[in-house]
Design a protein around this motif. Structure first.
Motif, PDB file in Angstrom:
ATOM      1  N   ASP A 173       0.796  -1.223   0.000  1.00  0.00           N
ATOM      2  CA  ASP A 173       0.000   0.000   0.000  1.00  0.00           C
ATOM      3  C   ASP A 173       0.836   1.284   0.000  1.00  0.00           C
ATOM      4  OD1 ASP A 173       0.883  -0.499   2.544  1.00  0.00           O
ATOM      5  OD2 ASP A 173      -0.987   0.011   3.543  1.00  0.00           O
ATOM      6  N   VAL A 174       2.158   1.177  -0.204  1.00  0.00           N
ATOM      7  CA  VAL A 174       3.011   2.361  -0.337  1.00  0.00           C
ATOM      8  C   VAL A 174       3.392   2.499  -1.807  1.00  0.00           C
ATOM      9  CG1 VAL A 174       5.194   3.427   0.338  1.00  0.00           C
ATOM     10  CG2 VAL A 174       3.932   2.044   1.983  1.00  0.00           C
ATOM     11  N   PRO A 175       2.882   3.514  -2.504  1.00  0.00           N
ATOM     12  CA  PRO A 175       3.156   3.635  -3.938  1.00  0.00           C
ATOM     13  C   PRO A 175       4.582   4.096  -4.224  1.00  0.00           C
ATOM     14  CG  PRO A 175       1.834   5.472  -3.183  1.00  0.00           C
ATOM     15  CD  PRO A 175       1.976   4.545  -2.016  1.00  0.00           C
ATOM     16  N   GLY A 176       5.110   3.662  -5.356  1.00  0.00           N
ATOM     17  CA  GLY A 176       6.415   4.132  -5.809  1.00  0.00           C
ATOM     18  C   GLY A 176       7.575   3.327  -5.272  1.00  0.00           C
ATOM     19  N   THR A 177       8.772   3.917  -5.407  1.00  0.00           N
ATOM     20  CA  THR A 177       9.999   3.244  -4.992  1.00  0.00           C
ATOM     21  C   THR A 177      10.590   3.847  -3.729  1.00  0.00           C
ATOM     22  OG1 THR A 177      11.330   4.733  -6.346  1.00  0.00           O
ATOM     23  CG2 THR A 177      10.567   2.706  -7.376  1.00  0.00           C
ATOM     24  N   ARG A 178       9.899   4.769  -3.125  1.00  0.00           N
ATOM     25  CA  ARG A 178      10.443   5.509  -1.990  1.00  0.00           C
ATOM     26  C   ARG A 178      10.433   4.702  -0.705  1.00  0.00           C
ATOM     27  NH1 ARG A 178       5.431   9.137  -0.168  1.00  0.00           N
ATOM     28  NH2 ARG A 178       3.877   7.531  -0.478  1.00  0.00           N
ATOM     29  N   ARG A 179      11.157   5.206   0.275  1.00  0.00           N
ATOM     30  CA  ARG A 179      11.149   4.660   1.627  1.00  0.00           C
ATOM     31  C   ARG A 179      10.419   5.647   2.525  1.00  0.00           C
ATOM     32  NH1 ARG A 179      17.038   3.447   3.625  1.00  0.00           N
ATOM     33  NH2 ARG A 179      17.586   2.409   1.711  1.00  0.00           N
ATOM     34  N   ILE A 180       9.515   5.153   3.358  1.00  0.00           N
ATOM     35  CA  ILE A 180       8.798   6.037   4.270  1.00  0.00           C
ATOM     36  C   ILE A 180       8.783   5.421   5.662  1.00  0.00           C
ATOM     37  CG2 ILE A 180       7.318   6.958   2.465  1.00  0.00           C
ATOM     38  CD1 ILE A 180       5.036   5.287   3.747  1.00  0.00           C
ATOM     39  N   LYS A 181       8.566   6.270   6.651  1.00  0.00           N
ATOM     40  CA  LYS A 181       8.341   5.802   8.014  1.00  0.00           C
ATOM     41  C   LYS A 181       6.837   5.815   8.230  1.00  0.00           C
ATOM     42  CE  LYS A 181      12.553   6.802  10.354  1.00  0.00           C
ATOM     43  NZ  LYS A 181      12.756   6.202  11.641  1.00  0.00           N
ATOM     44  N   SER A 182       6.280   4.636   8.426  1.00  0.00           N
ATOM     45  CA  SER A 182       4.839   4.497   8.533  1.00  0.00           C
ATOM     46  C   SER A 182       4.474   3.974   9.910  1.00  0.00           C
ATOM     47  CB  SER A 182       4.342   3.539   7.453  1.00  0.00           C
ATOM     48  OG  SER A 182       2.960   3.375   7.526  1.00  0.00           O
ATOM     49  N   LEU A 183       3.329   4.396  10.425  1.00  0.00           N
ATOM     50  CA  LEU A 183       2.835   3.920  11.706  1.00  0.00           C
ATOM     51  C   LEU A 183       2.103   2.600  11.469  1.00  0.00           C
ATOM     52  CD1 LEU A 183       2.633   4.678  14.701  1.00  0.00           C
ATOM     53  CD2 LEU A 183       0.438   5.723  14.194  1.00  0.00           C
ATOM     54  N   LEU A 184       2.673   1.510  11.967  1.00  0.00           N
ATOM     55  CA  LEU A 184       2.144   0.176  11.713  1.00  0.00           C
ATOM     56  C   LEU A 184       1.587  -0.434  12.986  1.00  0.00           C
ATOM     57  CD1 LEU A 184       5.070  -1.235   9.554  1.00  0.00           C
ATOM     58  CD2 LEU A 184       2.979  -0.151   8.757  1.00  0.00           C
ATOM     59  N   SER A 185       0.494  -1.166  12.837  1.00  0.00           N
ATOM     60  CA  SER A 185      -0.082  -1.893  13.966  1.00  0.00           C
ATOM     61  C   SER A 185       0.002  -3.397  13.744  1.00  0.00           C
ATOM     62  CB  SER A 185      -1.536  -1.478  14.177  1.00  0.00           C
ATOM     63  OG  SER A 185      -2.283  -1.782  13.025  1.00  0.00           O
ATOM     64  N   GLY A 186       0.655  -3.808  12.674  1.00  0.00           N
ATOM     65  CA  GLY A 186       0.821  -5.223  12.365  1.00  0.00           C
ATOM     66  C   GLY A 186       0.924  -5.425  10.873  1.00  0.00           C
ATOM     67  N   GLY A 187       1.169  -6.658  10.474  1.00  0.00           N
ATOM     68  CA  GLY A 187       1.280  -6.983   9.060  1.00  0.00           C
ATOM     69  C   GLY A 187       2.717  -6.995   8.595  1.00  0.00           C
ATOM     70  N   ILE A 188       2.933  -6.691   7.320  1.00  0.00           N
ATOM     71  CA  ILE A 188       4.266  -6.700   6.738  1.00  0.00           C
ATOM     72  C   ILE A 188       5.120  -5.622   7.386  1.00  0.00           C
ATOM     73  CG2 ILE A 188       5.579  -6.409   4.593  1.00  0.00           C
ATOM     74  CD1 ILE A 188       3.855  -8.828   4.430  1.00  0.00           C
ATOM     75  N   GLY A 189       6.283  -5.997   7.888  1.00  0.00           N
ATOM     76  CA  GLY A 189       7.217  -5.030   8.455  1.00  0.00           C
ATOM     77  C   GLY A 189       7.173  -4.894   9.957  1.00  0.00           C
ATOM     78  N   TYR A 190       6.109  -5.345  10.617  1.00  0.00           N
ATOM     79  CA  TYR A 190       6.020  -5.223  12.072  1.00  0.00           C
ATOM     80  C   TYR A 190       5.035  -6.237  12.628  1.00  0.00           C
ATOM     81  CZ  TYR A 190       5.105  -3.232  16.686  1.00  0.00           C
ATOM     82  OH  TYR A 190       4.951  -3.046  18.020  1.00  0.00           O
ATOM     83  N   HIS A 191       5.459  -6.963  13.638  1.00  0.00           N
ATOM     84  CA  HIS A 191       4.619  -7.960  14.303  1.00  0.00           C
ATOM     85  C   HIS A 191       4.618  -7.650  15.807  1.00  0.00           C
ATOM     86  CE1 HIS A 191       4.549 -10.204  10.581  1.00  0.00           C
ATOM     87  NE2 HIS A 191       5.860 -10.070  10.522  1.00  0.00           N
ATOM     88  N   PRO A 192       3.582  -6.944  16.306  1.00  0.00           N
ATOM     89  CA  PRO A 192       3.566  -6.547  17.719  1.00  0.00           C
ATOM     90  C   PRO A 192       3.399  -7.756  18.646  1.00  0.00           C
ATOM     91  CG  PRO A 192       1.481  -6.020  16.685  1.00  0.00           C
ATOM     92  CD  PRO A 192       2.391  -6.491  15.597  1.00  0.00           C
ATOM     93  N   LYS A 193       3.940  -7.631  19.853  1.00  0.00           N
ATOM     94  CA  LYS A 193       3.852  -8.697  20.842  1.00  0.00           C
ATOM     95  C   LYS A 193       2.475  -8.774  21.494  1.00  0.00           C
ATOM     96  CE  LYS A 193       8.493  -9.559  21.276  1.00  0.00           C
ATOM     97  NZ  LYS A 193       8.860 -10.184  20.055  1.00  0.00           N
ATOM     98  N   SER A 194       1.769  -7.634  21.568  1.00  0.00           N
ATOM     99  CA  SER A 194       0.433  -7.637  22.162  1.00  0.00           C
ATOM    100  C   SER A 194      -0.504  -6.786  21.306  1.00  0.00           C
ATOM    101  CB  SER A 194       0.490  -7.102  23.597  1.00  0.00           C
ATOM    102  OG  SER A 194       1.023  -5.793  23.627  1.00  0.00           O
ATOM    103  N   ASP A 195      -1.796  -6.914  21.555  1.00  0.00           N
ATOM    104  CA  ASP A 195      -2.799  -6.196  20.771  1.00  0.00           C
ATOM    105  C   ASP A 195      -2.772  -4.704  21.066  1.00  0.00           C
ATOM    106  OD1 ASP A 195      -3.672  -8.515  19.603  1.00  0.00           O
ATOM    107  OD2 ASP A 195      -5.273  -8.861  21.061  1.00  0.00           O
ATOM    108  N   GLY A 196      -3.039  -3.896  20.044  1.00  0.00           N
ATOM    109  CA  GLY A 196      -3.156  -2.457  20.203  1.00  0.00           C
ATOM    110  C   GLY A 196      -1.848  -1.697  20.168  1.00  0.00           C
ATOM    111  N   VAL A 197      -0.733  -2.370  20.023  1.00  0.00           N
ATOM    112  CA  VAL A 197       0.565  -1.706  19.998  1.00  0.00           C
ATOM    113  C   VAL A 197       0.860  -1.239  18.578  1.00  0.00           C
ATOM    114  CG1 VAL A 197       3.039  -1.987  20.393  1.00  0.00           C
ATOM    115  CG2 VAL A 197       1.404  -3.111  21.896  1.00  0.00           C
TER     116      VAL A 197
END
Length: 128
Positions: A61-85
């Motif tokens: 869901d990030v268009p183009g070839t750029r790198r961004i800092k995104s706020l993630l709650s899970g999924g690709i790139g981040y797997h939180p240890k508990s819910d809501g993090v």
């Protein structure tokens, strides 16, 4: 720039080194391409993701070839240890460019020969 193309077919995965990755530049996650580009004649492959030279994963869901800092709650790139993090993580865009070193793919339609036969993977194990 050399690419590592990871081809998944059901539970079997093969890694292919591609010296000329210019043919893959511009493809977006979800695009299908001819496997002849990576040496798998008769196969059709679908791009499912990848990683750049610094290890940042591609996100659909990030268009183009750029790198961004995104706020993630899970999924690709981040797997939180508990819910809501939530956490701000760096991710790469969904388009393949020169900075990408690994491209993940799945087989959409198979060719007449098995991937192991084309790559000669089984021959090395039999010789030992």
């Amino acid at each position: 720039m050399a690419f590592k193309v990871v081809v998944s077919q059901k539970e079997v995965t093969h890694q292919i080194e591609v010296e000329d990755g210019k043919a893959l530049n511009g493809l977006v996650i979800g695009d299908e391409f001819d496997g002849g580009i990576v040496g798998l004649d008769g196969y059709t492959l679908k791009v499912t993701g990848g990683a750049d030279k610094n290890g940042f994963t591609m996100k659909k869901d990030v268009p183009g070839t750029r790198r961004i800092k995104s706020l993630l709650s899970g999924g690709i790139g981040y797997h939180p240890k508990s819910d809501g993090v939530k956490r701000r993580k760096t991710v790469r865009g969904n388009t393949i460019a020169d900075d990408i070193v690994q491209v993940n793919t799945v087989v959409v339609s198979a060719g007449s020969k098995a991937i192991a036969d084309i790559l000669g993977v089984g021959d090395e194990e039999e010789e030992k």
